[in-house]
Design a protein around this motif. Structure first.
Motif, PDB file in Angstrom:
ATOM      1  N   CYS A 140       0.865  -1.184   0.000  1.00  0.00           N
ATOM      2  CA  CYS A 140       0.000   0.000   0.000  1.00  0.00           C
ATOM      3  C   CYS A 140       0.894   1.223   0.000  1.00  0.00           C
ATOM      4  N   ALA A 141       0.717   2.081  -0.990  1.00  0.00           N
ATOM      5  CA  ALA A 141       1.597   3.249  -1.094  1.00  0.00           C
ATOM      6  C   ALA A 141       0.888   4.374  -1.820  1.00  0.00           C
ATOM      7  N   SER A 142       1.457   5.563  -1.720  1.00  0.00           N
ATOM      8  CA  SER A 142       0.797   6.728  -2.317  1.00  0.00           C
ATOM      9  C   SER A 142       1.220   6.978  -3.750  1.00  0.00           C
ATOM     10  N   GLU A 143       2.310   6.364  -4.214  1.00  0.00           N
ATOM     11  CA  GLU A 143       2.684   6.543  -5.624  1.00  0.00           C
ATOM     12  C   GLU A 143       3.510   5.367  -6.101  1.00  0.00           C
ATOM     13  N   SER A 144       3.428   5.103  -7.390  1.00  0.00           N
ATOM     14  CA  SER A 144       4.199   4.008  -7.965  1.00  0.00           C
ATOM     15  C   SER A 144       4.336   4.177  -9.474  1.00  0.00           C
TER      16      SER A 144
ATOM     17  N   VAL B  33      -0.460  -4.379  -5.445  1.00  0.00           N
ATOM     18  CA  VAL B  33      -0.081  -3.033  -5.008  1.00  0.00           C
ATOM     19  C   VAL B  33      -1.293  -2.121  -5.109  1.00  0.00           C
ATOM     20  N   PHE B  34      -1.550  -1.351  -4.056  1.00  0.00           N
ATOM     21  CA  PHE B  34      -2.644  -0.371  -4.074  1.00  0.00           C
ATOM     22  C   PHE B  34      -2.087   1.046  -4.095  1.00  0.00           C
ATOM     23  N   ILE B  35      -2.582   1.856  -5.031  1.00  0.00           N
ATOM     24  CA  ILE B  35      -2.283   3.293  -5.036  1.00  0.00           C
ATOM     25  C   ILE B  35      -3.572   4.052  -5.382  1.00  0.00           C
TER      26      ILE B  35
ATOM     27  N   TYR C  48      -3.779  -2.210  -8.096  1.00  0.00           N
ATOM     28  CA  TYR C  48      -5.158  -1.768  -7.908  1.00  0.00           C
ATOM     29  C   TYR C  48      -5.142  -0.262  -7.689  1.00  0.00           C
ATOM     30  N   LEU C  49      -6.033   0.422  -8.391  1.00  0.00           N
ATOM     31  CA  LEU C  49      -6.096   1.881  -8.254  1.00  0.00           C
ATOM     32  C   LEU C  49      -7.429   2.274  -7.649  1.00  0.00           C
TER      33      LEU C  49
ATOM     34  N   TYR D 106      -9.156   7.960   3.901  1.00  0.00           N
ATOM     35  CA  TYR D 106     -10.093   7.304   2.976  1.00  0.00           C
ATOM     36  C   TYR D 106      -9.372   6.209   2.185  1.00  0.00           C
ATOM     37  N   PHE D 107      -8.225   6.559   1.632  1.00  0.00           N
ATOM     38  CA  PHE D 107      -7.474   5.605   0.802  1.00  0.00           C
ATOM     39  C   PHE D 107      -7.162   4.330   1.594  1.00  0.00           C
ATOM     40  N   GLN D 108      -6.653   4.497   2.813  1.00  0.00           N
ATOM     41  CA  GLN D 108      -6.258   3.328   3.601  1.00  0.00           C
ATOM     42  C   GLN D 108      -7.470   2.485   3.987  1.00  0.00           C
ATOM     43  N   ARG D 109      -8.531   3.165   4.349  1.00  0.00           N
ATOM     44  CA  ARG D 109      -9.731   2.405   4.725  1.00  0.00           C
ATOM     45  C   ARG D 109     -10.326   1.698   3.511  1.00  0.00           C
ATOM     46  N   ALA D 110     -10.277   2.372   2.363  1.00  0.00           N
ATOM     47  CA  ALA D 110     -10.835   1.766   1.146  1.00  0.00           C
ATOM     48  C   ALA D 110     -10.081   0.483   0.783  1.00  0.00           C
TER      49      ALA D 110
END
Ligand code: ADP
Length: 482
Positions: free
Chosen positions: A7-11, A40-42, A86-87, A111-115
């Motif tokens: 889980c990260a904010s950019e990739s 990977v989630f961004i 996954y976006l 929101y992003f982390q909970r989603a």
């Protein structure tokens, strides 16, 4: 086979503002090569939506309760080099020009982390390890332990939190604990997440993850001291037995001088000197510098911020300008720094020094390939990616001995004939200038030594091979925990 979720904010290959995107874009495929399954989630930022939407596959849409409302999540995906990305789409939070720097960043990344966790639950996905990166995802280990552990999907999952830069912490109002994170206010009151009169996402990651890593061994030690600890050194010391440093690698396919499409001339270890001169001439022409293949070309590609030692450069711009070199600076960020650099280069002939104010991926490749020396006098540097890229392109890094720069660059020793770059210890502009003058001297007066250092630099292992194995072993270790 372990199931790992990043889980990260950019990739990369989607979006990049700095080294974090390089790491998230290249480490997962190495973990896949070691037999793991990695997703990977961004966030789906506006720029990704506009440039890559046609390449993304729609997965699903669902709602969860966020800020006392049902809020929608759309999930899109793309498989890239064996890794499923996954976006997370939400126009309200991510359909914006920039990635960060908004008044509601806390809410956006809550929101992003909970989603992410809601989605894993929605598709009934049982991960073995959830690996969260930097403050944007620091709440994930806490959310899992405080909220999701009663759910059988999450009761056994282990968490790793990696600090890519402790200086950015994600500090927000404690009011968001209940509204945005769905957690109890007691997590502020009992001190676990408290940072002054706020909560810190970074602190949450450090407190709650099963293992905390950072991106070099030296930085792992540095951040336990008050000098580098950004006021989190006590928490880091309390986790000292679960804290370690694993140095970053780079994507050696993307950063490959033999087949880099951005270069005018490709090259390898055997023809590096000849081709670097040819690339230099082409770049000088492109940027309006005097075309001279013999002059030493020094460059900087960076975010313009206090961390990168830009103050040292600004202090000595005139001295640097008067050395027998040409200089290229590519960067953007701090307005004062941008202005100072622009003012200086506008006051001198453009044939010797240029400042390109912006972010330009393709130009960066040509700069790395065409330069002789890469200057990186950082005040602190968790790992640093730029010096690794430089070495791979036969461009010698000149660095301050801190964090990952200390771990990856070995200063040239003229007696032993060892080393892959140049360095200085003390953070002051005279030390930087002395090191620069020494490198200039070697470049012009001792080509045999210079060529030897270039050879050493290009032989340096900057790949992910060793570090990916270390991460995989770390996952194995925590999976043994009860
Ligand atoms: P940080 O992540 O702190 O910015 P790193 O050295 O770890 O520093 O990574 C920086 C990455 O961003 C490198 O890949 C570098 O080439 C790239 N980069 C930084 N600034 C620019 C720019 N202005 N244009 C193109 N690439 C840049």
């Amino acid at each position: 086979m372990k199931k790992i979720v990043f889980c990260a904010s950019e990739s990369l290959p989607f979006i990049k503002t700095g080294g974090l995107a390089d790491v998230i874009g290249s480490l997962p495929e190495k973990l896949v090569a070691l037999g793991n399954e990695v997703s990977v989630f961004i966030p789906l930022y506006k720029k990704i939506a506009h440039t890559m939407h046609h390449e993304l596959k729609f997965e699903t849409e669902f709602y969860f309760n966020f800020k006392y409302h049902d809020v929608n999540v759309r999930v899109l995906s793309k498989e890239h080099n064996g890794v499923k990305f996954y976006l997370i789409e939400n126009a309200n939070y991510f359909e914006r020009d920039m990635l960060y720097g908004y008044h509601d960043d806390g809410e956006r990344f809550a929101y992003f982390q909970r989603a992410i966790l809601e989605y894993l639950n929605y598709i009934n996905y049982k991960a073995d390890v959830i690996h969260a990166h930097d403050w944007h995802c620091g709440m994930i280990p806490c959310l899992i332990k405080e909220k999701w552990s009663v759910n059988p999907l999450f009761s056994q999952v282990k968490t790793v939190f990696t600090i890519h830069n402790l200086a950015y912490q994600g500090i927000f109002s404690p009011q968001m604990l209940e509204s945005c994170l769905g957690l109890g206010f007691y997590l502020y009151e009992n001190g676990k997440l408290q940072f002054d009169d706020c909560i810190s996402f970074m602190k949450a990651g450090i407190e709650y993850a099963d293992k905390v890593t950072t991106v070099s061994e030296t930085y792992a030690k540095e951040i336990t001291t008050s000098h580098y600890g950004e006021r989190l050194e006590a928490v880091l010391n309390s986790r000292i037995h679960d804290l370690c440093g694993i140095v970053n690698g780079i994507d050696t396919n993307m950063w490959c001088s033999k087949n880099d499409d951005n270069l005018v001339y490709n090259f390898n270890r055997l023809n590096v000197h000849k081709m670097k001169r040819a690339n230099k001439l082409a770049l000088q022409k492109e940027l309006g510098l005097e075309e001279d293949e013999k002059v030493m070309l020094v460059s900087i590609v960076t975010r313009l911020t206090w961390q990168k030692g830009i103050h040292l450069i600004l202090e000595r711009l005139n001295d640097i300008y008067n050395e027998p070199i040409q200089m290229i600076i590519l960067g953007s960020g701090d307005l004062y720094m941008e202005q100072q650099l622009s003012n200086f280069v506008n006051s001198v002939p453009k044939t010797k020094m240029v400042f390109i104010n912006g972010y330009n991926e393709s130009l960066a490749h040509r700069i790395y390939a065409s330069s002789d020396l890469f200057l990186m006098p950082s005040l602190f540097e968790p790992c640093g990616i730029s010096q690794l890229i430089s070495m791979r392109y036969g461009t010698l890094p000149l660095v301050r001995e801190t964090g990952g720069l200390k771990d990856t660059v070995e200063a040239f020793n003229e007696y032993e004939k060892t080393g892959n770059g140049f360095s200085f210890t003390h953070y002051n502009s005279q030390s930087m200038l002395d090191a620069l003058r020494y490198a200039i001297h070697i470049y012009y007066a001792n080509k045999t030594d210079w060529n030897l250092i270039v050879k050493n630099a290009m032989k340096t292992d900057v790949s992910w091979e060793k570090s990916a194995v270390k991460y995989s072993l770390l996952y194995d270790e925590i999976l043994k925990y009860k």
